[in-house]
Design an enzyme around this catalytic site. Structure first.
Site, PDB file in Angstrom:
ATOM      1  N   HIS A  86     -16.303  -8.566   0.885  1.00 22.62           N
ATOM      2  CA  HIS A  86     -15.141  -9.699   1.603  1.00 22.62           C
ATOM      3  C   HIS A  86     -15.574 -10.897   0.878  1.00 22.62           C
ATOM      4  CE1 HIS A  86     -13.726 -12.425   4.722  1.00 22.62           C
ATOM      5  NE2 HIS A  86     -12.725 -11.831   4.473  1.00 22.62           N
TER       6      HIS A  86
ATOM      7  N   GLU B 209      11.934 -45.685  -5.710  1.00 23.49           N
ATOM      8  CA  GLU B 209      11.019 -45.578  -4.479  1.00 23.49           C
ATOM      9  C   GLU B 209      11.728 -45.810  -3.464  1.00 23.49           C
ATOM     10  OE1 GLU B 209       6.541 -46.611  -5.539  1.00 23.49           O
ATOM     11  OE2 GLU B 209       7.793 -48.067  -6.577  1.00 23.49           O
TER      12      GLU B 209
ATOM     13  N   LYS C  89       0.927  -1.422  -0.137  1.00 18.51           N
ATOM     14  CA  LYS C  89       0.163  -0.059   0.017  1.00 18.51           C
ATOM     15  C   LYS C  89       1.004   1.143  -0.006  1.00 18.51           C
ATOM     16  CE  LYS C  89      -3.815  -0.071   2.134  1.00 18.51           C
ATOM     17  NZ  LYS C  89      -4.580  -0.692   3.086  1.00 18.51           N
TER      18      LYS C  89
ATOM     19  N   ARG D  27      -3.444  -1.473  -6.278  1.00 20.16           N
ATOM     20  CA  ARG D  27      -2.803  -2.475  -6.132  1.00 20.16           C
ATOM     21  C   ARG D  27      -3.144  -3.480  -7.318  1.00 20.16           C
ATOM     22  NH1 ARG D  27      -5.871  -4.679  -0.632  1.00 20.16           N
ATOM     23  NH2 ARG D  27      -7.843  -4.674  -1.566  1.00 20.16           N
TER      24      ARG D  27
ATOM     25  N   GLY E 241       9.203 -42.591  -8.002  1.00 15.86           N
ATOM     26  CA  GLY E 241       7.863 -42.759  -7.145  1.00 15.86           C
ATOM     27  C   GLY E 241       8.150 -41.792  -6.059  1.00 15.86           C
TER      28      GLY E 241
ATOM     29  N   TYR F  58      10.547 -36.001 -18.303  1.00  7.50           N
ATOM     30  CA  TYR F  58       9.122 -35.600 -18.242  1.00  7.50           C
ATOM     31  C   TYR F  58       8.682 -35.591 -16.690  1.00  7.50           C
ATOM     32  CZ  TYR F  58       8.388 -40.697 -17.372  1.00  7.50           C
ATOM     33  OH  TYR F  58       8.346 -42.052 -16.889  1.00  7.50           O
TER      34      TYR F  58
ATOM     35  N   CYS G 283       6.690 -39.669 -11.193  1.00  7.92           N
ATOM     36  CA  CYS G 283       5.326 -40.023 -11.297  1.00  7.92           C
ATOM     37  C   CYS G 283       4.690 -39.895  -9.825  1.00  7.92           C
ATOM     38  CB  CYS G 283       4.993 -41.352 -11.904  1.00  7.92           C
ATOM     39  SG  CYS G 283       5.687 -42.639 -10.966  1.00  7.92           S
TER      40      CYS G 283
ATOM     41  N   GLY H 260      -7.865  -7.121   4.578  1.00  7.44           N
ATOM     42  CA  GLY H 260      -8.904  -7.221   5.655  1.00  7.44           C
ATOM     43  C   GLY H 260      -8.502  -8.018   6.699  1.00  7.44           C
TER      44      GLY H 260
ATOM     45  N   SER I 272      11.417 -44.202 -13.191  1.00  2.73           N
ATOM     46  CA  SER I 272      10.599 -43.225 -12.919  1.00  2.73           C
ATOM     47  C   SER I 272      10.504 -42.972 -11.272  1.00  2.73           C
ATOM     48  CB  SER I 272       8.999 -43.829 -13.414  1.00  2.73           C
ATOM     49  OG  SER I 272       8.276 -42.654 -13.113  1.00  2.73           O
TER      50      SER I 272
ATOM     51  N   MET J 141      -5.918  -7.227   8.663  1.00  2.18           N
ATOM     52  CA  MET J 141      -5.136  -6.371   9.654  1.00  2.18           C
ATOM     53  C   MET J 141      -5.838  -5.363   9.873  1.00  2.18           C
ATOM     54  SD  MET J 141      -1.079  -6.857   8.922  1.00  2.18           S
ATOM     55  CE  MET J 141      -1.167  -6.529   6.975  1.00  2.18           C
TER      56      MET J 141
ATOM     57  N   ARG K  78      -1.455 -47.615 -12.978  1.00  2.69           N
ATOM     58  CA  ARG K  78      -1.510 -48.423 -11.898  1.00  2.69           C
ATOM     59  C   ARG K  78      -2.476 -49.741 -11.997  1.00  2.69           C
ATOM     60  NH1 ARG K  78      -1.445 -43.013  -8.931  1.00  2.69           N
ATOM     61  NH2 ARG K  78       0.372 -43.063  -7.259  1.00  2.69           N
TER      62      ARG K  78
ATOM     63  N   ARG L 123      -3.462   3.000   8.670  1.00  2.00           N
ATOM     64  CA  ARG L 123      -3.811   1.671   7.930  1.00  2.00           C
ATOM     65  C   ARG L 123      -2.465   0.672   7.724  1.00  2.00           C
ATOM     66  NH1 ARG L 123      -8.118   2.328   3.742  1.00  2.00           N
ATOM     67  NH2 ARG L 123      -8.452   4.622   4.055  1.00  2.00           N
TER      68      ARG L 123
HETATM   69  C1  PEP Z   1       5.240 -43.483  -5.685  1.00  5.39           C
HETATM   70  O1  PEP Z   1       5.200 -43.980  -4.606  1.00  5.39           O
HETATM   71  O2  PEP Z   1       5.211 -42.391  -5.900  1.00  5.39           O
HETATM   72  C2  PEP Z   1       4.066 -43.926  -6.697  1.00  5.39           C
HETATM   73  C3  PEP Z   1       3.684 -43.156  -7.867  1.00  5.39           C
HETATM   74  O3  PEP Z   1       3.542 -44.829  -6.477  1.00  5.39           O
HETATM   75  P1  PEP Z   1       2.263 -45.490  -5.500  1.00  5.39           P
HETATM   76  O4  PEP Z   1       1.704 -43.984  -5.026  1.00  5.39           O
HETATM   77  O5  PEP Z   1       1.276 -46.031  -6.308  1.00  5.39           O
HETATM   78  O6  PEP Z   1       2.694 -45.846  -4.584  1.00  5.39           O
HETATM   79 MG    MG Z   2       4.894 -46.053  -4.905  1.00  4.45          MG
END
Ligand code: PEP
Ligand code: MG
Length: 918
Positions: free
Chosen positions: A479, A776, A43, A357, A797, A891, A871, A122, A795, A124, A585, A113
């Site tokens: 509000h 994992e 402000k 703002r 996990g 990815y 993933c 709003g 990948s 504070m 899965r 203010r």
């Molecule tokens: C993970 O462990 O991140 C995963 C994607 O597998 P899940 O959540 O199915 O164990």
């Molecule tokens: Mg897993």
């Protein structure tokens, strides 16, 4: 300012001057807006910039945010000498205006203010009309010739000051006003005369005496001292802390204090007060959008106590001022290069701007604005991409009601009323009237709709968990409307036909009565409210939304895949732009009721041939599942994870079975029913593990029961071959979960690749496939070079990797101790946070991230073309996506609804990397 730059240390600055006039701040800070925002708060920075740009702003001064931090460091004591600086600067304001604080002839009135670096609307405290006392109120009467106005200002000031500084409940004063209105038989505050208001002032002062045991301060310097301290204190009030937690704002920033000469929108009918946006904050349309109230003070608009007029009406009612407002706000928008949210007051026909703002906006408006501003060449494409908060895109994936369904509901007489379309989206919920109850019922899994006369910042804990909000009073900038829009929560505001009786918890509307627990459906895009539930439908995307994502795709480096287990999910994700499946899965395919019987058969089998018979029945079903998914993905890569969870997850719960067997026995049951249950119980007992998430699951299951994995691989390859024969190319990636030791992968892969080859040979069709693993388990990270020998892809996990790196059970931690870790643990008389973010939502970069980094380095050493993805849930969280980019992953994979978000976050990650490298 003194700079205390140490060697290699970040620059630390000590503020020597701590109070700045609006008219000098821009020059002092060399117009550097980011420094100004940090030091003067949003402000204060806005006021300084507007003053420098020649916009008419009432003069005033700002006390730096660092003073608030010092106030807390000093054990809640105002920093020494601060008031001397305030008095000195105030004298300059007084001189410029020819008025003085507390002067018995020409009194200066002030607003005080808060204003932090990040807007906390709003949350504070604010005090208006400071400087009024028994003497100056007479002077104000004389100066304005308007006794009613003067006494009304005085009673408002006593009310605010008593509430904020003396901490006396607002209700006490509201009750006195209501009593007075009853006595005078009038319904509006504005119907009270100056004599009535004088009596109220006396009653208010009596209330202060009895509640706070002091006389209401007549010394105007004492008033200002109390107000400044109260603003510092309000930084740490409950709702401000809640808001900062919700919006991840640092609790140590502190607030600035803005002390500004008052201008009055309630002096006469040529006076007004209002709020406007330079574009429509709901849909982004280019138009001056907002509301104003004639003869009113700012709090009347924001509090929603009177329903204001649309700003377009001002062009007829006050054309000259309207044109000036339009011209000034347009100038401000070009200066800030973004949509502005502006507060203004008109005092006797003269326009003053009180605040500007960056305007809060819905996701639809954010997207349209970004694209429009880029097309208008006000910003470039990169900035347009950076302007949209990725998580906001989820709002655009919100469901809506179909017109036909609403039409049907109307013909059935279920349209209850319509209010203002304050925040878009369709929501269904049972009515609750109380924010505490909203919080309680929602925590029990109920879908609630918060219905209020109006909301205030104290209600925020009830708004957050509600499906939507309905208010009977207030406008588009009330509000409820502002907060709901910011959160992407559907809201209908100012629905005057809803007569809400909070005490008896009922709503009367068109001769009907709704009660607590009744279901209503609201359409935040049109403002309609219906009785009962209406089916919701998937959203359609605007051209601007598509354009934004196309621009994102042009620059992002990270691929975006989806986690999908069904053809429907896969198709939806492709519509959202997924470039493949990063995690299918397969256990979800086993869970459907028609499969579960066969799955039971397989689990209950006592020997391999018996199990193979059950698997034989599952094979065609799995094959069809994969065909559906491959078809939906039309040649894009599909990563299929072999069965992962412990087998007991497919069977009834141990405790339930014990109870069932006991009941059967008590009933004297004998024969097959009891025997089958007992056999089932025996199996569940056998499979029971103290710590199933670390037990017989993932690749371990596949190694002990290889026939299960073999069936799955057979189904994958037969499905792929069938589709190839239809002309659809398929790229299956077989993923082996929970590998911790290279031999687990080596053995599994050898067995399964043999199955794949056998089928391809038998069918005389070649499929391009890959084998890989999920990462994992911490051991997999530190031996990733060994594992990569047998994996074409990794990948991450990160759900399991977080669980195993922290040693936090992902099933229990969030419901048990993690919340306490996040809120803070009592230590040394203070609450100390153990962690600041839930690591199951936001990737823990120093710990879990470090594990990933090691795995990436080791993995690439052994196999330079190793494909890398993520993933876990983090694959759809913006900061984690940024980290995935930094790690150089190929990815991210996330649930279908997060795919658009991930595309944008991936583009922003590229932009941030470019910025960093500059
Ligand atoms: C993970 O462990 O991140 C995963 C994607 O597998 P899940 O959540 O199915 O164990
Ligand atoms: Mg897993």
């Amino acid at each position: 300012m003194i700079s205390t730059k140490g060697s290699g240390q970040p620059a630390q600055t000590v503020d020597v001057a701590r109070v700045f006039l609006f008219s000098e701040a821009a020059a002092v800070f060399a117009g550097d807006y980011s420094i100004m925002r940090e030091k003067l708060g949003g402000k204060g920075a806005g006021l300084a910039e507007m003053t420098a740009a020649g916009v008419t702003v009432p003069p005033g001064l700002t006390v730096l945010t660092s003073c608030c931090r010092q106030y807390y460091e000093n054990g809640q004591k105002v920093p020494e000498g601060l008031f001397d600086e305030i008095w000195a600067k105030l004298a300059q304001v007084e001189k410029a205006l020819g008025r003085k604080l507390g002067d018995s002839e020409k009194p200066l009135l002030l607003s005080v203010r808060s204003g932090a670096k990040f807007s906390m609307p709003g949350m504070m405290d604010t005090i208006l009309n400071l400087g009024l006392n028994d003497e100056t109120v007479e002077a104000l009467t004389k100066l304005t010739g308007n006794a009613r106005f003067a006494w009304d200002s005085y009673r408002r000031f006593i009310q605010m000051f008593s509430n904020v500084v003396l901490e006396i409940s607002k209700d006490k004063f509201e009750d006195l006003i209501e009593d007075m209105k009853d006595e005078r038989r009038v319904s509006l505050d504005t119907d009270l005369t100056s004599e009535d208001l004088q009596i109220l002032v006396k009653q208010f002062k009596d209330t202060v005496r009895s509640k706070a045991k002091i006389e209401f301060p007549q010394d105007t310097r004492e008033q200002l001292t109390g107000a400044v301290e109260a603003v510092f204190r309000s930084w740490n009030n409950g709702r401000a802390i809640y808001y900062r937690n919700l919006n991840k704002i640092d609790h140590n920033l502190g607030t600035a204090v803005n002390i500004q000469a008052m201008v009055f929108g309630n002096m006469d009918n040529r006076s007004a007060t209002g709020v406007c946006f330079t574009r429509n904050p709901s849909d982004g349309k280019k138009e001056l959008y907002g509301e104003y109230l004639v003869n009113a003070q700012g709090e009347d608009v924001v509090a929603g106590t009177r329903t204001p007029k649309k700003i377009s009406e001002m062009s007829r009612e006050m054309p000259g001022v309207y044109n000036e407002l339009l011209e000034t706000t347009t100038r401000l928008e070009s200066h800030y290069r973004d949509m502005q949210d502006i507060e203004f007051t008109i005092e006797r026909g003269k326009l003053y701007l009180l605040q500007t703002r960056t305007g809060k906006r819905t996701a639809a408006a954010a997207v349209k604005l970004a694209i429009d501003l880029a097309n208008e060449q006000i910003i470039d494409r990169s900035e347009a991409l950076a302007r949209v908060e990725p998580t906001q895109l989820n709002q655009l994936l919100l469901p809506s009601f179909a017109l036909e369904d609403k039409q049907t509901a109307k013909s059935e007489g279920r349209l209850l009323a319509a209010g203002l379309n304050a925040s878009p989206g369709a929501a269904i919920g049972e009515i609750v009237f109380n924010p505490d109850e909203s919080e309680k019922l929602a925590s029990q899994g109920k879908k609630v709709m918060l219905v209020r006369v109006e909301t205030c910042p104290d209600d925020i804990h009830g708004i957050v968990p509600a499906q939507g909000v309905v208010t009977s009073r207030g406008g588009m900038t009330s509000h409820a409307a502002v907060v709901a829009r910011g959160m992407g929560k559907p809201c209908v505001a100012g629905c005057e036909a809803f007569r809400v009786d909070l005490e008896n918890e009922i709503v009367s509307v068109n001769n009907q009565t709704l009660r607590k627990g009744d279901i209503i459906s609201i359409d935040g895009s049109t403002g309609e409210i219906f009785k009962g539930a209406i089916p919701t439908h998937e959203p359609k995307f605007s051209n601007e939304f598509k354009t934004l994502l196309e621009w994102a795709d042009e620059i992002r480096v990270l691929g975006v895949r989806t986690n999908a287990d069904t053809p429907d999910d896969a198709e939806r994700a492709r519509e959202f732009g997924a470039e493949g499946i990063g995690l299918c899965r397969t256990e979800h395919m086993f869970m459907s009721p028609d499969r579960l019987a066969v799955v039971h058969e397989m689990i209950m089998a006592t020997a391999t041939p018996e199990r193979e018979q059950a698997l034989e029945k599952l094979l065609p079903m799995q094959r069809e599942d994969f065909k559906g998914i491959f078809r939906a993905m039309q040649g894009l890569p599909v990563t299929i994870r072999l069965l992962d969870p412990p087998l007991h997850e497919f069977l009834p719960r141990y405790e339930d079975l014990i109870e069932q067997v006991a009941t059967l026995k008590a009933r004297g049951a004998k024969g097959a029913e009891l025997r089958d249950k007992e056999i089932l119980l025996q199996k569940v007992r056998e499979l029971k593990e103290a710590n199933p998430m670390m037990g017989l699951r993932g690749c371990r299951l596949g190694l002990l029961y290889p026939e299960i994995s073999r069936m799955q691989v057979q189904a994958i390859f037969e499905a792929a071959i069938a589709l190839k024969r239809e002309g659809i190319e398929v790229l299956p990636e077989i993923m082996i979960p929970l590998v911790g030791h290279v031999n687990e992968l080596k053995i599994a892969r050898t067995q399964l690749e043999a199955v794949a080859k056998e089928i391809m040979q038998r069918e005389k069709v070649e499929i391009a496939y890959q084998f890989g693993t999920m990462i994992e388990v911490p051991r997999a990270c530190v031996t990733a070079n060994e594992i990569a020998e047998y994996a074409e892809f990794f990948s991450f996990g990160t759900n399991d990797l977080t669980q195993m790196t922290f040693g936090f059970s992902r099933d229990d931690a969030e419901g048990k101790f993690l919340q306490r870790y996040l809120e803070g643990i009592e230590a040394e008389g203070d609450k100390q946070k153990v962690i600041t973010q839930n690591p199951f939502e936001v990737l823990d970069q120093p710990g879990v991230g470090k594990m990933m980094k090691i795995a990436v380095e080791y993995g690439l050493q052994a196999r330079p073309n190793l494909k890398l993805g993520i993933c876990g849930e983090h694959g759809g969280e913006p900061s984690s996506i940024g980290f995935a980019h930094q790690l150089g992953l190929s990815y991210v994979s996330c649930s279908p609804y997060r795919v658009p978000l991930a595309r944008l976050a991936a583009a922003q990650a590229t932009l941030s990397a470019v910025e960093r490298d500059k």
